[in-house]
Write a protein that holds these residues in place. Structure first.
Motif, PDB file in Angstrom:
ATOM      1  N   ARG A 189      60.492  16.720  63.861  1.00  0.00           N
ATOM      2  CA  ARG A 189      59.370  15.833  64.183  1.00  0.00           C
ATOM      3  C   ARG A 189      59.446  15.242  65.592  1.00  0.00           C
ATOM      4  O   ARG A 189      58.401  15.129  66.260  1.00  0.00           O
ATOM      5  CB  ARG A 189      59.265  14.733  63.132  1.00  0.00           C
ATOM      6  CG  ARG A 189      58.097  13.770  63.344  1.00  0.00           C
ATOM      7  CD  ARG A 189      56.743  14.459  63.341  1.00  0.00           C
ATOM      8  NE  ARG A 189      56.473  15.173  62.123  1.00  0.00           N
ATOM      9  CZ  ARG A 189      56.062  14.598  60.979  1.00  0.00           C
ATOM     10  NH1 ARG A 189      55.907  13.296  60.905  1.00  0.00           N
ATOM     11  NH2 ARG A 189      55.814  15.349  59.922  1.00  0.00           N
ATOM     12  N   PRO A 190      60.619  14.845  66.101  1.00  0.00           N
ATOM     13  CA  PRO A 190      60.637  14.290  67.465  1.00  0.00           C
ATOM     14  C   PRO A 190      60.038  15.237  68.499  1.00  0.00           C
ATOM     15  O   PRO A 190      59.249  14.816  69.357  1.00  0.00           O
ATOM     16  CB  PRO A 190      62.132  14.038  67.712  1.00  0.00           C
ATOM     17  CG  PRO A 190      62.687  13.783  66.360  1.00  0.00           C
ATOM     18  CD  PRO A 190      61.944  14.743  65.464  1.00  0.00           C
ATOM     19  N   GLU A 191      60.408  16.516  68.413  1.00  0.00           N
ATOM     20  CA  GLU A 191      59.895  17.493  69.377  1.00  0.00           C
ATOM     21  C   GLU A 191      58.380  17.660  69.247  1.00  0.00           C
ATOM     22  O   GLU A 191      57.662  17.725  70.265  1.00  0.00           O
ATOM     23  CB  GLU A 191      60.582  18.847  69.169  1.00  0.00           C
ATOM     24  CG  GLU A 191      62.061  18.866  69.498  1.00  0.00           C
ATOM     25  CD  GLU A 191      62.944  18.355  68.373  1.00  0.00           C
ATOM     26  OE1 GLU A 191      64.178  18.325  68.551  1.00  0.00           O
ATOM     27  OE2 GLU A 191      62.407  17.979  67.301  1.00  0.00           O
ATOM     28  N   ARG A 192      57.893  17.716  68.018  1.00  0.00           N
ATOM     29  CA  ARG A 192      56.449  17.867  67.808  1.00  0.00           C
ATOM     30  C   ARG A 192      55.690  16.626  68.262  1.00  0.00           C
ATOM     31  O   ARG A 192      54.602  16.714  68.839  1.00  0.00           O
ATOM     32  CB  ARG A 192      56.159  18.140  66.335  1.00  0.00           C
ATOM     33  CG  ARG A 192      56.665  19.489  65.833  1.00  0.00           C
ATOM     34  CD  ARG A 192      56.348  19.678  64.360  1.00  0.00           C
ATOM     35  NE  ARG A 192      54.907  19.728  64.118  1.00  0.00           N
ATOM     36  CZ  ARG A 192      54.353  19.614  62.917  1.00  0.00           C
ATOM     37  NH1 ARG A 192      55.125  19.421  61.851  1.00  0.00           N
ATOM     38  NH2 ARG A 192      53.043  19.676  62.778  1.00  0.00           N
ATOM     39  N   SER A 193      56.281  15.470  68.015  1.00  0.00           N
ATOM     40  CA  SER A 193      55.649  14.227  68.444  1.00  0.00           C
ATOM     41  C   SER A 193      55.573  14.152  69.963  1.00  0.00           C
ATOM     42  O   SER A 193      54.563  13.722  70.535  1.00  0.00           O
ATOM     43  CB  SER A 193      56.425  13.031  67.882  1.00  0.00           C
ATOM     44  OG  SER A 193      55.783  11.822  68.199  1.00  0.00           O
ATOM     45  N   LEU A 194      56.645  14.577  70.626  1.00  0.00           N
ATOM     46  CA  LEU A 194      56.654  14.577  72.090  1.00  0.00           C
ATOM     47  C   LEU A 194      55.563  15.485  72.640  1.00  0.00           C
ATOM     48  O   LEU A 194      54.865  15.114  73.602  1.00  0.00           O
ATOM     49  CB  LEU A 194      58.026  15.018  72.596  1.00  0.00           C
ATOM     50  CG  LEU A 194      58.184  15.138  74.118  1.00  0.00           C
ATOM     51  CD1 LEU A 194      57.894  13.808  74.807  1.00  0.00           C
ATOM     52  CD2 LEU A 194      59.590  15.628  74.464  1.00  0.00           C
ATOM     53  N   GLU A 195      55.390  16.650  72.045  1.00  0.00           N
ATOM     54  CA  GLU A 195      54.345  17.560  72.505  1.00  0.00           C
ATOM     55  C   GLU A 195      52.952  16.956  72.320  1.00  0.00           C
ATOM     56  O   GLU A 195      52.080  17.120  73.180  1.00  0.00           O
ATOM     57  CB  GLU A 195      54.446  18.901  71.767  1.00  0.00           C
ATOM     58  CG  GLU A 195      55.605  19.765  72.235  1.00  0.00           C
ATOM     59  CD  GLU A 195      55.587  19.988  73.736  1.00  0.00           C
ATOM     60  OE1 GLU A 195      54.530  20.391  74.266  1.00  0.00           O
ATOM     61  OE2 GLU A 195      56.626  19.760  74.387  1.00  0.00           O
TER      62      GLU A 195
END
Length: 232
Positions: A189-195
């Motif tokens: 989720r962190p990576e997807r949220s950053l995108e």
């Protein structure tokens, strides 16, 4: 009789809730104080005879309610010592109010993103970019990007230049923090949220209010898809 509950189905405590209770018992038995650390996740799983995923779930629950602070590299640090009953009641209240939090964010933050695209200054854009960098660096080090996420939404709110909307965000900030912790604790989720943050920032940079509002709404839908503390 209407409203009688005598023969209603009895709900079993979820496994992570049982772990939460055991962790609070440990805090009391060991006389831990604010600032003291809980044992590492791996040790807790072995001692309690449960999976690390279940321990992680219990730690997220305690972090959502502000009982502990999970710091990358330092583990779980106790913030205060509540009763088990208060924590379990807080968890159920948290689950019940999630839909309302999502509704509030969808209404307020999409408008904030729209206004930010129309009103942002070069200084506002710099703050947004700085927040993205903070989140990116934290995730690269294995963190969840919590601080960067908070800074990003604060920067977008400031860029909207609306005192009333900023006050509304301050009013619901504690509730938003609950969903932020729960969402960013999920794998990937962190990576997807950053995108999705980058998509919002791009629309604000290009002064496209419709795209900014749409990107923010998609982001809120993403982060509201939380399963960490739902029934198993």
């Amino acid at each position: 009789m209407a409203g009688a509950r005598g023969l209603d189905r009895v709900e079993r405590p979820r496994l992570y809730e049982q772990v939460v209770e055991r962790l609070l018992d440990h805090v009391i038995e060991q006389r831990l104080r604010p600032g003291d650390r809980l044992p590492p996740e791996r040790d807790l799983a072995e001692r309690l005879g449960v999976s690390r995923a279940t321990v992680a779930q219990a730690l997220v629950a305690l972090e959502v309610l502000g009982v502990i602070d999970v710091q990358h590299g330092n583990g779980a640090v106790l913030r205060y010592r509540p009763s088990s009953a208060a924590v379990l009641r807080g968890l159920r209240e948290h689950t019940d109010r999630l839909p309302d939090i999502v509704d509030a964010r969808s209404a307020v933050e999409t408008k904030i993103a729209e206004l930010a695209a129309l009103r942002r200054t070069p200084e506002d854009l710099a703050a947004v970019e700085d927040a993205l960098e903070v989140m990116d660096r934290d995730i690269a080090r294995g963190g969840r990007g919590l601080r960067g996420d908070e800074l990003f939404h604060a920067a977008v709110t400031a860029a909207a230049h609306s005192a009333v909307l900023a006050r509304l965000m301050t009013f619901i900030s504690d509730l938003v923090r609950e969903t932020r912790i729960e969402s960013l604790s999920q794998e990937g989720r962190p990576e997807r949220s950053l995108e999705s943050h980058r998509a919002i920032a791009r629309a604000i940079r290009e002064q496209d209010p419709e795209a900014a509002a749409r990107a923010m709404l998609e982001h809120i839908r993403l982060v509201s898809d939380v399963a960490v503390l739902r029934p198993e």
